[in-house]
Design an enzyme around this catalytic site. Sequence first.
Site, PDB file in Angstrom:
ATOM      1  N   LYS A   1      -6.250-119.196  24.685  1.00 28.63           N
ATOM      2  CA  LYS A   1      -7.111-118.558  25.733  1.00 28.63           C
ATOM      3  C   LYS A   1      -6.942-119.069  27.247  1.00 28.63           C
ATOM      4  O   LYS A   1      -6.748-118.521  28.087  1.00 28.63           O
ATOM      5  CB  LYS A   1      -8.555-118.324  25.445  1.00 28.63           C
TER       6      LYS A   1
ATOM      7  N   GLU B   1      -7.584-110.749  35.383  1.00 37.56           N
ATOM      8  CA  GLU B   1      -7.345-109.869  34.574  1.00 37.56           C
ATOM      9  C   GLU B   1      -6.563-108.569  35.332  1.00 37.56           C
ATOM     10  O   GLU B   1      -6.977-107.265  34.881  1.00 37.56           O
ATOM     11  CB  GLU B   1      -8.577-109.050  33.884  1.00 37.56           C
TER      12      GLU B   1
END
Length: 347
Positions: free
Chosen positions: A214, A224
């Site tokens: 992650k 993102e």
Amino acid sequence: MEFHTTYSENNYTIYVNNGILKETLLKYTNQYEQVFYIIDSHVYDLHEKKFKDFNNVIKVPRGESFKTIENTMSVIDELLDQNVKRNDLMVVIGGGATGDGGAFVSSITLRGLDYIHVPTTLLAHDSAIGGKTAINRKQGKNLVGTFYRPNAVIYDLDFLETLPEEEVLSGFGEVIKHAMLDGQESIDALLEKTKNGVDIKNLNAFILNGIRTKMYYVSVDEKEDNLRKFLNLGHTLGHALEYAFKLKHGAAVVLGIIGALYISNKRYDDTFDIKSFINYVKHIGYDLSPLKNMNATEMIRYMSSDKKNMRKSYIGYVVLREFGQPELIEISTSDLETLLNELKAIV
Ligand code: NAD
Ligand code: ZN
């Protein structure tokens, strides 16, 4: 074990181990005049002994019920009533929901207080990494929030001992996802280690690996714009199933991963042995009936309203070319409906 983020600035350490809460917290709390502790009320009851030296404890409604504007504002009011100062520290103790809500409070109180997150669930090996805060609105989950980095994450794995099985399986969904994103070797090792069931005591190495995976994605793409999207593996269909069948997040992600493997096989060359993955997840305790009973049209309606989908009539979907090689594709809603109906038939 310690991980260090690799942003260009405002880096922090993620400590992961058993029994580290007290001594690690001290390294930080010593530097502040006042420390406020925001603790999930259920976690407080289960682990009261660990918190006996804490002053300024604010207990908050357990789990998801904390993530409302009313409940987070009432914590802010309590902090203000207690004369919180810009240079005070907040320590947020609980699962992903307490983390999201507590981090949200920290990010907006006096325009931002320092905070430390102490995750207490298996799922939080995912949610505590990446600097997203959130509360829910009636229109959907996580629609209001900020990007805000903690000063440290202290993941004391002793907390996991009191997790009920349902929460272990929910967190384990993200462990599977991270292993699949990591590569063949990781997922093989995970499936082998858990082939007779998920025992939290056997998971430390996989938790560490999940955090590493992650961290890689969020450090290359915090907001993102591209690569972080791969962390949505299993989440497109997963979120729709979670909403429609009121499932635990990670349990829905596991079903979503089955969907992603199915679509990957259709797209590429039948790389994945879906049958044996389905048998494995059933065997370790997941309920596959939502996948069997889903209404494909309804699922697609949920997917289209997801904040991550930009283009009408197409759904962004993370698939795997092979383990460790995710790709983001767009599928037309009509093709997806056909695929979901085929999938129902094989579960
Ligand atoms: P949670 O905080 O709701 O915890 C689940 C349940 O477990 C709660 O009832 C809680 O009281 C209980 N609990 C917590 N710790 C416990 C312990 N040690 N022993 C026994 N019970 C315990 O949720 P979660 O499953 O940890 O995480 C889900 C939340 O995380 C969702 O709100 C989701 O939106 C969020 N999330 C955020 C991110 C992010 O990037 N910020 C990523 C993934 C998920
Ligand atoms: Zn998730």
